[in-house]
Design a protein around this motif. Sequence first.
Motif, PDB file in Angstrom:
ATOM      1  N   LEU A  96      -9.267  22.422  10.977  1.00 42.16           N
ATOM      2  CA  LEU A  96      -9.543  21.115  10.397  1.00 42.16           C
ATOM      3  C   LEU A  96     -10.971  20.725  10.776  1.00 42.16           C
ATOM      4  O   LEU A  96     -11.354  20.805  11.933  1.00 42.16           O
ATOM      5  N   VAL A  97     -11.725  20.306   9.770  1.00 44.17           N
ATOM      6  CA  VAL A  97     -13.161  20.115   9.957  1.00 44.17           C
ATOM      7  C   VAL A  97     -13.512  18.660  10.219  1.00 44.17           C
ATOM      8  O   VAL A  97     -14.406  18.368  11.008  1.00 44.17           O
ATOM      9  N   ALA A  98     -12.817  17.746   9.535  1.00 45.19           N
ATOM     10  CA  ALA A  98     -13.272  16.360   9.526  1.00 45.19           C
ATOM     11  C   ALA A  98     -12.443  15.501  10.470  1.00 45.19           C
ATOM     12  O   ALA A  98     -11.396  15.912  10.962  1.00 45.19           O
ATOM     13  N   VAL A 100     -11.120  12.593   9.719  1.00 43.29           N
ATOM     14  CA  VAL A 100     -10.122  11.810   9.011  1.00 43.29           C
ATOM     15  C   VAL A 100      -9.393  12.755   8.057  1.00 43.29           C
ATOM     16  O   VAL A 100     -10.017  13.613   7.442  1.00 43.29           O
ATOM     17  N   GLU A 102      -8.037  12.576   5.037  1.00 41.16           N
ATOM     18  CA  GLU A 102      -8.442  12.729   3.636  1.00 41.16           C
ATOM     19  C   GLU A 102      -9.816  13.404   3.503  1.00 41.16           C
ATOM     20  O   GLU A 102     -10.051  14.150   2.567  1.00 41.16           O
ATOM     21  N   GLU A 103     -10.691  13.156   4.480  1.00 41.75           N
ATOM     22  CA  GLU A 103     -12.003  13.803   4.438  1.00 41.75           C
ATOM     23  C   GLU A 103     -11.846  15.312   4.602  1.00 41.75           C
ATOM     24  O   GLU A 103     -12.571  16.102   4.002  1.00 41.75           O
ATOM     25  N   ASP A 104     -10.880  15.702   5.432  1.00 40.23           N
ATOM     26  CA  ASP A 104     -10.673  17.125   5.641  1.00 40.23           C
ATOM     27  C   ASP A 104     -10.138  17.787   4.378  1.00 40.23           C
ATOM     28  O   ASP A 104     -10.592  18.857   3.986  1.00 40.23           O
ATOM     29  N   VAL A 105      -9.183  17.144   3.730  1.00 39.71           N
ATOM     30  CA  VAL A 105      -8.618  17.709   2.508  1.00 39.71           C
ATOM     31  C   VAL A 105      -9.712  17.808   1.442  1.00 39.71           C
ATOM     32  O   VAL A 105      -9.729  18.728   0.628  1.00 39.71           O
ATOM     33  N   ALA A 106     -10.662  16.874   1.488  1.00 40.90           N
ATOM     34  CA  ALA A 106     -11.739  16.866   0.489  1.00 40.90           C
ATOM     35  C   ALA A 106     -12.767  17.972   0.737  1.00 40.90           C
ATOM     36  O   ALA A 106     -13.556  18.296  -0.155  1.00 40.90           O
ATOM     37  N   PHE A 107     -12.740  18.559   1.931  1.00 35.84           N
ATOM     38  CA  PHE A 107     -13.790  19.512   2.305  1.00 35.84           C
ATOM     39  C   PHE A 107     -13.925  20.676   1.308  1.00 35.84           C
ATOM     40  O   PHE A 107     -15.026  20.995   0.864  1.00 35.84           O
ATOM     41  N   GLY A 155      -5.471  20.915   2.284  1.00 35.38           N
ATOM     42  CA  GLY A 155      -6.895  21.225   2.127  1.00 35.38           C
ATOM     43  C   GLY A 155      -7.111  22.435   1.239  1.00 35.38           C
ATOM     44  O   GLY A 155      -8.095  22.510   0.491  1.00 35.38           O
TER      45      GLY A 155
END
Lengths: 291, 276
Positions: A96-98, A100, A102-107, A155
């Motif tokens: 997991l990068v982010a 938050v 939703e930000e991670d799923v958006a990556f 993600g």
Amino acid sequence: MPLIEIRNLRHVYHAGTADAVVALDGISLTVDRGEFVAIVGGNGSGKSTLAKHLNALLLPTEGEVFVDGMNTRDRGALWEIRQRVGMVFQNPDNQLVATVVEEDVAFGPENLGLPPAEIVARVDEALRVVEMAEYRQHEPHLLSGGQKQRVAIAGILAMRPQCLVLDEATTMLDPQGQREVMETIQRLNRDGVTVIHITHAMEEAVQCPRVIVLADGRVALDGPPAEVFSRVEELERFRLVLPPIPALAHRLRRDGLPIPEGILYVEELAGALTRLVAEGAGRGRAGDGTH
Amino acid sequence: MELTRYVTIGQYIPRESPVHRLDPRSKIAAVTVLTVAVFVVRDFSGYGLLTLFLLGVVLASQIPLGYLLRGLRPVLFLLLMTLVLNVFFSGIQGGTVLFQLGPVVATREAVLRAVFIGYRLVALVLVTSLLTFTTSPVQLTDGIERILRPFRRLGVPAHELAMMMTIALRFIPTLLEETEKIMKAQMARGAEFEHGNILRRARALVPVLVPLFVSAFRRADELALAMEARCYRGGEHRTRMKELRLAPRDAVALVLTLAASFVFTIPYTTWQALLR
């Protein structure tokens, strides 16, 4: 055209040096669209190496891997291939990068260069599919292992892949988390996503319609679980432990009870035993009860 | 010994205030302007107005004043040192003596200067904490990335810096948890972290730091692989789910800040002349 076609794949780590290790030694197999495949094997059998060939994280030393007709050696097709075959790894914390959810799923979609509105739609959908929508504003490190792994799956889903590869994605989870992930990928498969589930949990492999056993970098067995798990001697030779129910059925059979081959689930075994008892009772009344 | 409870990263306090809604870029710009103003202002009239302005922003941000003042605690020692040094060792010759004890002299001028410098310190901390209290780390990194983007041509790795900040923020809690686990494991083997002199305690940390580093490198490796598998190839081709967009309110906020800062720097004598 199959979704994944592997032709005579060999992979040697540190090839040409003194510590060369042959991880994969001539693997050929195909996976069709919509399949749900479990790949099992002991430590060092080459499972993870094989997984990393499916989206060009590793390239073959010899042989070829085709994804949807594209050769993974083709640098130009690299991003197309990685978009088509998504991969979930073992440790949920390290993918997991982010900060938050939703930000991670958006990556992933962000990396694909999609327009913002499209990304939002895909993030919504992916989080709904893995049933994590109410956690979209959460920080990943506060989630449970199973939840983190579902976010990782979301993600990947947000990139709309055709195939999901889980590289021991349930190994570090507690039983609850394992169940969550299994249910999620089964649901995805019903919706048409091809799933390749690499695991050493045999009770998970039993639930997959096709089981491939790797041993020493080769495909040792490949077939439906009922068939694979009846090859007890071979599995033992590869130091693989049978799932509990087939193991019990095998022991009963070895002890002389006429139990049919290919039993996978509690219900089947219970049914077989009930029939046996009913027959035995019938015979008992006939007068030769000497077991 | 729950490290994660004591360390809060960023001090973001979510609220639905007009200050929170501002674009992070305009907030960073406003902080820069105010920082300059804090250093340019040199009399009580300016500082008084600045204080009023900051109070106004605090009210608008809905951040309790107590939270902000608590943010001053870490600089309290520095503040005291600054005050004492500037009062007694200002090097100002002559002036009105307020207080004298042997060779130690405090002049009126020195005290004034000490108060100004102390005030500047407080004002700086307040202004920057207002930024971190009202802006989430994600927004802050986004803002910094966007501000640096024009400098990419000069070789400033804007996207990479922002990505590094994001990953650092993401992994601080993970690594803290891990530190705790390793410390407990070493304590179970008889390690002592809370006794002995500084040297001993520092040495006791070696068996914690080594496994921590090893694991951090392994994590970095796996993360890189996972990012590649998700089609990450640096900042090019990349879009964002939430593109920052400046709204009219950002212009209003910036104009207000600039105008206010200009007013703060008007010297007291000019005020006297203007108001006569």
